[in-house]
Write an enzyme that holds these catalytic residues in place. Sequence first.
Site, short mmCIF file in Angstrom:
data_model
loop_
_atom_site.label_atom_id
_atom_site.label_comp_id
_atom_site.label_asym_id
_atom_site.label_seq_id
_atom_site.Cartn_x
_atom_site.Cartn_y
_atom_site.Cartn_z
N HIS A 14 0.87 -1.19 0.00
CA HIS A 14 0.00 0.00 0.00
C HIS A 14 0.90 1.23 0.00
CE1 HIS A 14 -3.71 2.29 1.55
NE2 HIS A 14 -2.76 3.20 1.34
N HIS A 16 1.58 5.40 -1.62
CA HIS A 16 1.20 6.60 -2.39
C HIS A 16 2.46 7.19 -3.02
CE1 HIS A 16 -2.88 6.75 -0.67
NE2 HIS A 16 -2.28 6.25 0.40
N LYS A 100 -9.40 -0.35 -5.69
CA LYS A 100 -9.42 0.28 -4.38
C LYS A 100 -10.77 0.92 -4.10
CE LYS A 100 -7.93 2.05 -0.54
NZ LYS A 100 -6.68 2.36 0.08
N HIS A 137 -10.41 1.03 1.94
CA HIS A 137 -10.17 2.02 2.99
C HIS A 137 -11.35 1.86 3.95
CE1 HIS A 137 -8.59 5.84 4.69
NE2 HIS A 137 -9.79 5.76 5.26
N HIS A 175 -4.39 -0.86 5.85
CA HIS A 175 -3.95 -0.09 7.01
C HIS A 175 -4.88 -0.21 8.21
CE1 HIS A 175 -6.75 2.67 5.14
NE2 HIS A 175 -5.90 3.15 4.27
N ASP A 248 1.49 2.55 3.54
CA ASP A 248 0.65 3.73 3.41
C ASP A 248 1.51 4.99 3.48
OD1 ASP A 248 -1.61 5.26 3.00
OD2 ASP A 248 -2.30 5.12 5.08
C1 NCD Z 1 -3.49 9.00 2.31
C2 NCD Z 1 -3.06 10.08 1.30
O1 NCD Z 1 -2.47 11.09 1.72
O2 NCD Z 1 -3.27 9.89 0.10
N1 NCD Z 1 -3.46 9.60 3.62
C3 NCD Z 1 -3.38 8.93 4.78
O3 NCD Z 1 -3.50 9.54 5.84
N2 NCD Z 1 -3.17 7.62 4.83
C4 NCD Z 1 -4.81 8.46 1.94
C5 NCD Z 1 -5.17 7.19 2.66
O4 NCD Z 1 -4.59 6.14 2.43
O5 NCD Z 1 -6.08 7.23 3.50
ZN ZN Z 2 -3.16 5.16 1.78
#
Ligand code: NCD
Ligand code: ZN
Length: 346
Positions: A14, A16, A100, A137, A175, A248
């Site tokens: 996971h 970003h 997702k 999520h 998460h 995450d």
């Molecule tokens: C994530 C993001 O910034 O894209 N933020 C987070 O707090 N984890 C989005 C997510 O996975 O919820």
């Molecule tokens: Zn995330």
Amino acid sequence: MTQELRITRPDDWHLHLRDGDMLRAVLPETARHFGRAIIMPNLVPPVVTGAQAAAYRDRILAALPEGMTFEPLMTLYLTEDTDPEDVAAAHAAGLVKAVKLYPAGATTNSQSGVRDFDKVRPVLEKMAEIGLTLCTHGEVTDHAIDIFDREAVFIDRVLDPIRRATPGLRVVMEHITTRNAADYVRSQDRDLGATITTHHLIINRNHILAGGIKPHYYCLPVAKREEHRIALRQAATSGDARFFIGTDSAPHTDANKLLPCGCAGCFTATNTMALLAHVFEEDGALDKLEGFACKHGPAFYRLPENQDQITLVKQAEPVIFPEKIDTKDGPVTVFDPGFAVHWTVA
Ligand code: NCD
Ligand code: ZN
């Protein structure tokens, strides 16, 4: 006195990566240690179609520095208009490894997510048929539900009904932050897995709120009470193959974190492997680290394990990690565990 631990190269289930300048800045932080990652589709606009996922994959590979190898495992952002046939085609082409589900409004860039879960039934049924994983999520967005209870309520109101209505659907609860979620995973069959982040193994809600507000510890789902952190540690270090790492790691510039209404996300790509070694050693479970970070994820996603290895080294002196990563948009603060770490990746 140094200690060495050689393990299969890990993957991040996971992650970003964002886009553009931010992508170029953060991608090496992950690619340095991880072989592959499940890439979150919450860009603006989101990665909704197979064509968009293919284009995003190309941008990620183009941003990879010379000499680094890394395989992005793409995902599609589920909307109420998602076409089951487009999803099936992207899966058949080997392009996407998961879809997702963001409840609309649950987190960063989730406005295009799902409001009416009945509207996505045809997509979920197609996914169950073809064996494509749904990543969730897991938080309800109902304002009447306390933010610390939103994960537990999501399991009862949304997740469990979806899974009962869609036999065979493979789901990863992303998460997870509560004992409730870990218990739910253990109570179910092998079609259900869960990722756990690095930071949720380390912080509880006091870290965010006691002694002054710490925006760099604010993420979603928000960290819960200490008993939940302990439950997550037990799940991660247990050796149970249904639990695996999903960092995450979610970069936001300091300017966007340090606001009256700051962004949610902890950036952990840089020091995750060192922190996991610390955590697993602290719990007397270093022998379980390779399962959690390198083996359980590929097994759930039915992918081969990485063929190469990394070496974790424990040194006498504390390791100094960069405090921030520079990006063209401004600095991104690296997650600070708040204790000395002696592990590093050689
Ligand atoms: C994530 C993001 O910034 O894209 N933020 C987070 O707090 N984890 C989005 C997510 O996975 O919820
Ligand atoms: Zn995330």
